[in-house]
Design an enzyme around this catalytic site. Sequence first.
Site, short mmCIF file in Angstrom:
data_model
loop_
_atom_site.label_atom_id
_atom_site.label_comp_id
_atom_site.label_asym_id
_atom_site.label_seq_id
_atom_site.Cartn_x
_atom_site.Cartn_y
_atom_site.Cartn_z
N TRP A 1 -5.24 2.75 -10.07
CA TRP A 1 -4.60 3.63 -11.07
C TRP A 1 -3.08 3.55 -10.95
O TRP A 1 -2.55 3.30 -9.88
CB TRP A 1 -5.10 5.08 -10.96
CG TRP A 1 -4.72 5.83 -9.70
CD1 TRP A 1 -5.50 6.04 -8.60
CD2 TRP A 1 -3.45 6.49 -9.42
NE1 TRP A 1 -4.81 6.78 -7.66
CE2 TRP A 1 -3.56 7.07 -8.14
CE3 TRP A 1 -2.26 6.66 -10.12
CZ2 TRP A 1 -2.52 7.79 -7.53
CZ3 TRP A 1 -1.21 7.37 -9.52
CH2 TRP A 1 -1.36 7.93 -8.25
N GLU B 1 7.03 13.09 -1.08
CA GLU B 1 6.54 11.75 -1.43
C GLU B 1 7.70 10.81 -1.75
O GLU B 1 7.66 9.63 -1.42
CB GLU B 1 5.60 11.82 -2.65
CG GLU B 1 4.29 12.58 -2.43
CD GLU B 1 3.23 11.78 -1.66
OE1 GLU B 1 3.48 10.60 -1.33
OE2 GLU B 1 2.17 12.35 -1.37
N GLU C 1 1.49 4.26 -1.80
CA GLU C 1 2.11 5.58 -1.69
C GLU C 1 3.19 5.78 -2.75
O GLU C 1 3.40 6.89 -3.24
CB GLU C 1 2.73 5.76 -0.30
CG GLU C 1 1.72 6.07 0.80
CD GLU C 1 1.22 7.50 0.73
OE1 GLU C 1 1.86 8.33 0.07
OE2 GLU C 1 0.17 7.78 1.35
N HIS D 1 2.63 7.85 -5.82
CA HIS D 1 2.50 9.31 -5.76
C HIS D 1 3.78 10.01 -6.23
O HIS D 1 3.74 10.88 -7.09
CB HIS D 1 2.16 9.76 -4.33
CG HIS D 1 0.87 9.17 -3.83
ND1 HIS D 1 0.46 9.29 -2.52
CD2 HIS D 1 -0.08 8.45 -4.45
CE1 HIS D 1 -0.69 8.66 -2.37
NE2 HIS D 1 -1.04 8.14 -3.53
N GLU E 1 -1.76 12.20 6.83
CA GLU E 1 -2.56 11.82 5.66
C GLU E 1 -3.63 12.89 5.41
O GLU E 1 -3.93 13.21 4.25
CB GLU E 1 -3.21 10.45 5.83
CG GLU E 1 -2.21 9.30 6.00
CD GLU E 1 -1.55 8.83 4.70
OE1 GLU E 1 -1.67 9.50 3.66
OE2 GLU E 1 -0.88 7.78 4.75
N THR F 1 -1.71 15.87 3.80
CA THR F 1 -1.37 15.67 2.38
C THR F 1 -2.63 15.67 1.52
O THR F 1 -2.61 16.13 0.39
CB THR F 1 -0.58 14.36 2.14
OG1 THR F 1 -1.25 13.29 2.80
CG2 THR F 1 0.83 14.46 2.65
N ASP G 1 -6.36 9.06 -2.59
CA ASP G 1 -5.61 8.00 -1.87
C ASP G 1 -5.33 8.46 -0.44
O ASP G 1 -5.50 7.70 0.52
CB ASP G 1 -4.23 7.77 -2.52
CG ASP G 1 -4.27 6.80 -3.70
OD1 ASP G 1 -5.37 6.36 -4.09
OD2 ASP G 1 -3.18 6.49 -4.23
N GLU G 2 -4.86 9.70 -0.30
CA GLU G 2 -4.49 10.20 1.03
C GLU G 2 -5.71 10.21 1.95
O GLU G 2 -5.60 9.90 3.14
CB GLU G 2 -3.89 11.61 0.95
CG GLU G 2 -2.78 11.82 -0.07
CD GLU G 2 -1.45 11.13 0.25
OE1 GLU G 2 -1.44 10.20 1.08
OE2 GLU G 2 -0.44 11.52 -0.36
N HIS H 1 -6.31 6.74 3.16
CA HIS H 1 -5.31 6.36 4.17
C HIS H 1 -5.61 7.04 5.51
O HIS H 1 -5.45 6.44 6.57
CB HIS H 1 -3.90 6.74 3.71
CG HIS H 1 -3.45 6.02 2.47
ND1 HIS H 1 -2.37 6.42 1.72
CD2 HIS H 1 -3.95 4.92 1.85
CE1 HIS H 1 -2.22 5.59 0.68
NE2 HIS H 1 -3.17 4.69 0.73
FE LIG Z 1 -0.03 9.51 2.37
FE LIG Z 2 1.33 10.22 -0.66
#
Ligand SMILES: [Fe+2]
Ligand SMILES: [Fe+2]
Length: 316
Positions: free
Chosen positions: A23, A66, A101, A104, A154, A157, A186-187, A190
């Site tokens: 995305w 971010e 990242e 974000h 991570e 967040t 995503d976080e 990670h």
């Molecule tokens: Fe992150």
């Molecule tokens: Fe992030």
Amino acid sequence: MKYIEPYMLEKMNEYLKPIDTNWQPADFLPDSSKDSFFDELKEFQENAKGLSYDLVAVLIGDTITEEALPTYESWLTMVEGVSKDEDGGWMKWLRHWTAEENRHGDLLNKYLYLSGRVDMRQMEISTQYLIADGFDIGTDRDPYRNFIYTSFQELATNISHRRVASLAKKDGDTLLSKMCGVIASDEARHAKAYKDFISQIIKVDPNEVLFAFEDMMRKKIVMPAHFMREAGTAIGHTFAHFSDAAQRLGVYTAIDYVDILKQLINDWNIESLRELNETGEKARDYLMRLPERLLRIAERIKDPRLDYKFSWIHAM
Ligand SMILES: [Fe+2]
Ligand SMILES: [Fe+2]
């Protein structure tokens, strides 16, 4: 670190997504090249009107955090004991992680710009300050401390973006909710990666990992944006108000801190680590007792009252 680098390279495709199909911020934002842009923007701003003051403040603080990505990337390149070979596991991971990242801050920044709720100039000043001020998170250049820190962060967040997503939905902004939802996932991915890297290191060097983990927790995990400030204020001044707002909203609380610690202890099977040296044993025992101690303190913390006006937010 030489041991873990080939593993990082091997696992990269599992923990990071292919770029062509990943995305991008444009997937969520009104397209300014289309005639429908102004109508879409109107609706966009209508929906943003329902967001509470604290939620906007937290969202801005998250965005600035971010946006300070250059700090995190340059810090990770300075870690000791890693190869600086561009084709090696460390540099490849680091560049690809940074690239993910970077979306974000891009997405949240554009959202806030279009929302009509934000004094962008003030927010941009805070961002420039935060990048210029850097951070001091007490990990030095030690690779184990860095991996433990990133595992913790991570997860933190993930929690905060997820909570903002559900509060945005409650306030009637489903688009913002979706945005924070994809960032949160995503976080989570990670976090899985960094936790896995530590799990691999535990297999070969448990004592040093335990020692590093204990040391990090004794010093307390400092948030990466702890130097956040606004124009005309001292370094770190704004961070306290930002985290008050997050605590008040339940976006990220002292209880979450303990929950993350518990999760790490659990995922890394700290309790069952055996055949350690004396330092390792002591660290393990300290860590196992810590969540309960911290929980007693966390439960006594009262929610801070609303008494701060951020320069970032236009009065409505
Ligand atoms: Fe992150
Ligand atoms: Fe992030």
